[in-house]
Scaffold this motif. Structure first.
Motif, PDB file in Angstrom:
ATOM      1  N   ALA A   4      -6.445 -13.576 -11.621  1.00 32.73           N
ATOM      2  CA  ALA A   4      -5.441 -14.593 -11.948  1.00 32.73           C
ATOM      3  C   ALA A   4      -4.839 -14.280 -13.314  1.00 32.73           C
ATOM      4  CB  ALA A   4      -6.067 -15.980 -11.950  1.00 32.73           C
ATOM      5  N   LEU A   5      -3.575 -14.630 -13.465  1.00 29.13           N
ATOM      6  CA  LEU A   5      -2.872 -14.434 -14.734  1.00 29.13           C
ATOM      7  C   LEU A   5      -2.596 -15.784 -15.375  1.00 29.13           C
ATOM      8  CD1 LEU A   5      -0.211 -11.766 -13.636  1.00 29.13           C
ATOM      9  CD2 LEU A   5      -2.537 -11.390 -14.505  1.00 29.13           C
ATOM     10  N   ASP A   6      -2.902 -15.881 -16.658  1.00 28.43           N
ATOM     11  CA  ASP A   6      -2.630 -17.101 -17.401  1.00 28.43           C
ATOM     12  C   ASP A   6      -1.197 -17.065 -17.939  1.00 28.43           C
ATOM     13  OD1 ASP A   6      -3.023 -19.554 -18.610  1.00 28.43           O
ATOM     14  OD2 ASP A   6      -4.567 -18.875 -20.007  1.00 28.43           O
ATOM     15  N   THR A   7      -0.728 -18.197 -18.393  1.00 33.91           N
ATOM     16  CA  THR A   7       0.645 -18.348 -18.858  1.00 33.91           C
ATOM     17  C   THR A   7       1.015 -17.342 -19.937  1.00 33.91           C
ATOM     18  OG1 THR A   7       0.466 -20.721 -18.431  1.00 33.91           O
ATOM     19  CG2 THR A   7       2.311 -19.991 -19.813  1.00 33.91           C
ATOM     20  N   ASN A   8       0.101 -17.106 -20.894  1.00 39.52           N
ATOM     21  CA  ASN A   8       0.460 -16.227 -22.000  1.00 39.52           C
ATOM     22  C   ASN A   8       0.779 -14.819 -21.522  1.00 39.52           C
ATOM     23  OD1 ASN A   8      -2.301 -14.936 -21.992  1.00 39.52           O
ATOM     24  ND2 ASN A   8      -2.840 -17.000 -22.653  1.00 39.52           N
ATOM     25  N   VAL A   9       0.093 -14.338 -20.491  1.00 32.86           N
ATOM     26  CA  VAL A   9       0.371 -13.010 -19.950  1.00 32.86           C
ATOM     27  C   VAL A   9       1.773 -12.991 -19.338  1.00 32.86           C
ATOM     28  CG1 VAL A   9      -0.370 -11.253 -18.293  1.00 32.86           C
ATOM     29  CG2 VAL A   9      -2.088 -12.576 -19.563  1.00 32.86           C
ATOM     30  N   LEU A  10       2.116 -14.037 -18.596  1.00 32.10           N
ATOM     31  CA  LEU A  10       3.439 -14.129 -17.988  1.00 32.10           C
ATOM     32  C   LEU A  10       4.528 -14.234 -19.059  1.00 32.10           C
ATOM     33  CD1 LEU A  10       2.697 -16.691 -15.124  1.00 32.10           C
ATOM     34  CD2 LEU A  10       2.621 -14.187 -15.019  1.00 32.10           C
ATOM     35  N   GLY A  15       8.937 -11.228 -22.265  1.00 31.56           N
ATOM     36  CA  GLY A  15       9.499 -10.855 -23.557  1.00 31.56           C
ATOM     37  C   GLY A  15       9.360 -11.889 -24.641  1.00 31.56           C
ATOM     38  N   VAL A  16       8.529 -12.910 -24.423  1.00 32.41           N
ATOM     39  CA  VAL A  16       8.332 -13.959 -25.414  1.00 32.41           C
ATOM     40  C   VAL A  16       7.069 -13.625 -26.204  1.00 32.41           C
ATOM     41  CG1 VAL A  16       8.012 -16.423 -25.809  1.00 32.41           C
ATOM     42  CG2 VAL A  16       9.378 -15.633 -23.855  1.00 32.41           C
ATOM     43  N   GLY A  17       7.253 -13.166 -27.438  1.00 31.92           N
ATOM     44  CA  GLY A  17       6.115 -12.807 -28.271  1.00 31.92           C
ATOM     45  C   GLY A  17       6.347 -11.488 -28.971  1.00 31.92           C
ATOM     46  N   ASP A  18       5.294 -11.003 -29.625  1.00 29.52           N
ATOM     47  CA  ASP A  18       5.434  -9.762 -30.378  1.00 29.52           C
ATOM     48  C   ASP A  18       5.531  -8.563 -29.438  1.00 29.52           C
ATOM     49  OD1 ASP A  18       2.619  -8.313 -30.272  1.00 29.52           O
ATOM     50  OD2 ASP A  18       2.209 -10.452 -30.604  1.00 29.52           O
ATOM     51  N   GLU A  19       6.128  -7.503 -29.947  1.00 29.68           N
ATOM     52  CA  GLU A  19       6.428  -6.326 -29.130  1.00 29.68           C
ATOM     53  C   GLU A  19       5.179  -5.724 -28.491  1.00 29.68           C
ATOM     54  OE1 GLU A  19       8.201  -1.856 -29.788  1.00 29.68           O
ATOM     55  OE2 GLU A  19       8.951  -3.468 -31.077  1.00 29.68           O
ATOM     56  N   ARG A  20       4.099  -5.631 -29.232  1.00 30.22           N
ATOM     57  CA  ARG A  20       2.868  -5.030 -28.704  1.00 30.22           C
ATOM     58  C   ARG A  20       2.347  -5.786 -27.491  1.00 30.22           C
ATOM     59  NH1 ARG A  20      -2.212  -6.501 -29.190  1.00 30.22           N
ATOM     60  NH2 ARG A  20      -3.813  -4.978 -28.684  1.00 30.22           N
ATOM     61  N   ARG A  21       2.232  -7.110 -27.616  1.00 28.49           N
ATOM     62  CA  ARG A  21       1.717  -7.907 -26.501  1.00 28.49           C
ATOM     63  C   ARG A  21       2.671  -7.889 -25.303  1.00 28.49           C
ATOM     64  NH1 ARG A  21      -0.441 -10.852 -30.883  1.00 28.49           N
ATOM     65  NH2 ARG A  21      -2.684 -11.167 -30.701  1.00 28.49           N
ATOM     66  N   VAL A 113     -11.573 -12.601 -12.037  1.00 31.21           N
ATOM     67  CA  VAL A 113     -11.112 -12.391 -13.413  1.00 31.21           C
ATOM     68  C   VAL A 113      -9.900 -13.273 -13.668  1.00 31.21           C
ATOM     69  CG1 VAL A 113     -10.068 -10.694 -14.983  1.00 31.21           C
ATOM     70  CG2 VAL A 113     -11.963 -10.015 -13.497  1.00 31.21           C
ATOM     71  N   LEU A 114      -9.853 -13.846 -14.881  1.00 31.95           N
ATOM     72  CA  LEU A 114      -8.674 -14.549 -15.373  1.00 31.95           C
ATOM     73  C   LEU A 114      -8.221 -13.815 -16.622  1.00 31.95           C
ATOM     74  CD1 LEU A 114      -6.624 -16.874 -15.635  1.00 31.95           C
ATOM     75  CD2 LEU A 114      -8.413 -18.194 -16.811  1.00 31.95           C
ATOM     76  N   LEU A 115      -7.039 -13.217 -16.567  1.00 30.50           N
ATOM     77  CA  LEU A 115      -6.491 -12.550 -17.745  1.00 30.50           C
ATOM     78  C   LEU A 115      -5.838 -13.598 -18.626  1.00 30.50           C
ATOM     79  CD1 LEU A 115      -4.855  -9.255 -16.397  1.00 30.50           C
ATOM     80  CD2 LEU A 115      -7.173  -9.632 -17.280  1.00 30.50           C
ATOM     81  N   SER A 116      -6.384 -13.765 -19.840  1.00 27.10           N
ATOM     82  CA  SER A 116      -5.895 -14.799 -20.748  1.00 27.10           C
ATOM     83  C   SER A 116      -6.333 -14.487 -22.165  1.00 27.10           C
ATOM     84  CB  SER A 116      -6.472 -16.163 -20.349  1.00 27.10           C
ATOM     85  OG  SER A 116      -6.084 -17.155 -21.280  1.00 27.10           O
ATOM     86  N   GLU A 117      -5.452 -14.787 -23.114  1.00 30.95           N
ATOM     87  CA  GLU A 117      -5.882 -14.702 -24.508  1.00 30.95           C
ATOM     88  C   GLU A 117      -6.189 -16.093 -25.065  1.00 30.95           C
ATOM     89  OE1 GLU A 117      -3.075 -13.084 -27.302  1.00 30.95           O
ATOM     90  OE2 GLU A 117      -1.586 -14.615 -26.874  1.00 30.95           O
ATOM     91  N   VAL A 131     -10.924 -12.452 -19.355  1.00 33.02           N
ATOM     92  CA  VAL A 131     -10.715 -11.171 -20.026  1.00 33.02           C
ATOM     93  C   VAL A 131      -9.415 -11.250 -20.821  1.00 33.02           C
ATOM     94  CG1 VAL A 131     -10.294  -8.700 -19.705  1.00 33.02           C
ATOM     95  CG2 VAL A 131     -11.950  -9.882 -18.240  1.00 33.02           C
ATOM     96  N   ASN A 132      -9.513 -10.945 -22.111  1.00 28.79           N
ATOM     97  CA  ASN A 132      -8.323 -10.911 -22.962  1.00 28.79           C
ATOM     98  C   ASN A 132      -7.730  -9.510 -22.880  1.00 28.79           C
ATOM     99  OD1 ASN A 132      -6.423 -10.758 -24.998  1.00 28.79           O
ATOM    100  ND2 ASN A 132      -7.647 -11.933 -26.455  1.00 28.79           N
ATOM    101  N   PRO A 133      -6.575  -9.361 -22.223  1.00 23.23           N
ATOM    102  CA  PRO A 133      -5.993  -8.031 -22.038  1.00 23.23           C
ATOM    103  C   PRO A 133      -5.353  -7.449 -23.296  1.00 23.23           C
ATOM    104  CG  PRO A 133      -4.521  -9.679 -21.153  1.00 23.23           C
ATOM    105  CD  PRO A 133      -5.766 -10.404 -21.602  1.00 23.23           C
TER     106      PRO A 133
END
Length: 147
Positions: A4-10, A15-21, A113-117, A131-133
């Protein structure tokens, strides 16, 4: 394995956020098996809020983005059972209600797994591991998912 993907990954992938993430989010999503990715409906609602509020996208652009995500991956609805589980997570583990609901829906839909920071990296509940990707070095579980 279902993921599953959390909101922050989406949001980063939009393109909302810093370039690296943003770059990492796109890279991970492109490498995940499409048929194993689940989007809790809650994350799409939160994504709409971020795109309109933070990214200042129009409502038309936001609708298209959210519908594109929903067309690309399985969307998992919130159920009363998931809400009950989320309430337990709030009480027992101090999670916010909305993060808890995402985790409960993830578990209810047999994701491992839930990908989320936003949640604690490595936290495991009902068979779901957060898991924080965006961590460095890349978490081993995430490396294993994309092999």
């Amino acid at each position: 394995m279902r993921i599953a993907l959390d909101t922050n990954v989406l949001a980063y992938a939009e393109g909302v956020g810093d370039e690296r993430r943003c770059r990492l989010a796109i890279d991970w999503i492109e490498r995940l098996p499409t048929d194993g990715v689940v989007l809790p409906a809650q994350t799409l609602g939160e994504l709409a809020r971020v795109l309109i509020g933070k990214a200042k996208r129009s409502t038309d652009q936001t609708r298209l983005a959210v519908l594109d995500w929903a067309d690309s991956y399985e969307v998992a609805d919130s159920t009363w059972r998931a809400f009950q589980s989320a309430l337990d997570l709030v009480v027992d583990h101090g999670l916010s209600m909305w993060d808890a609901l995402v985790l409960a829906v993830t578990a209810e839909n047999r994701c491992r797994v839930l990908l989320s920071e936003d949640l604690q990296h490595g936290f495991t509940w009902r068979g779901v591991t957060v898991v924080n990707p965006f961590l460095e070095p890349t978490p081993p579980l995430l490396q294993a998912l994309v092999r």
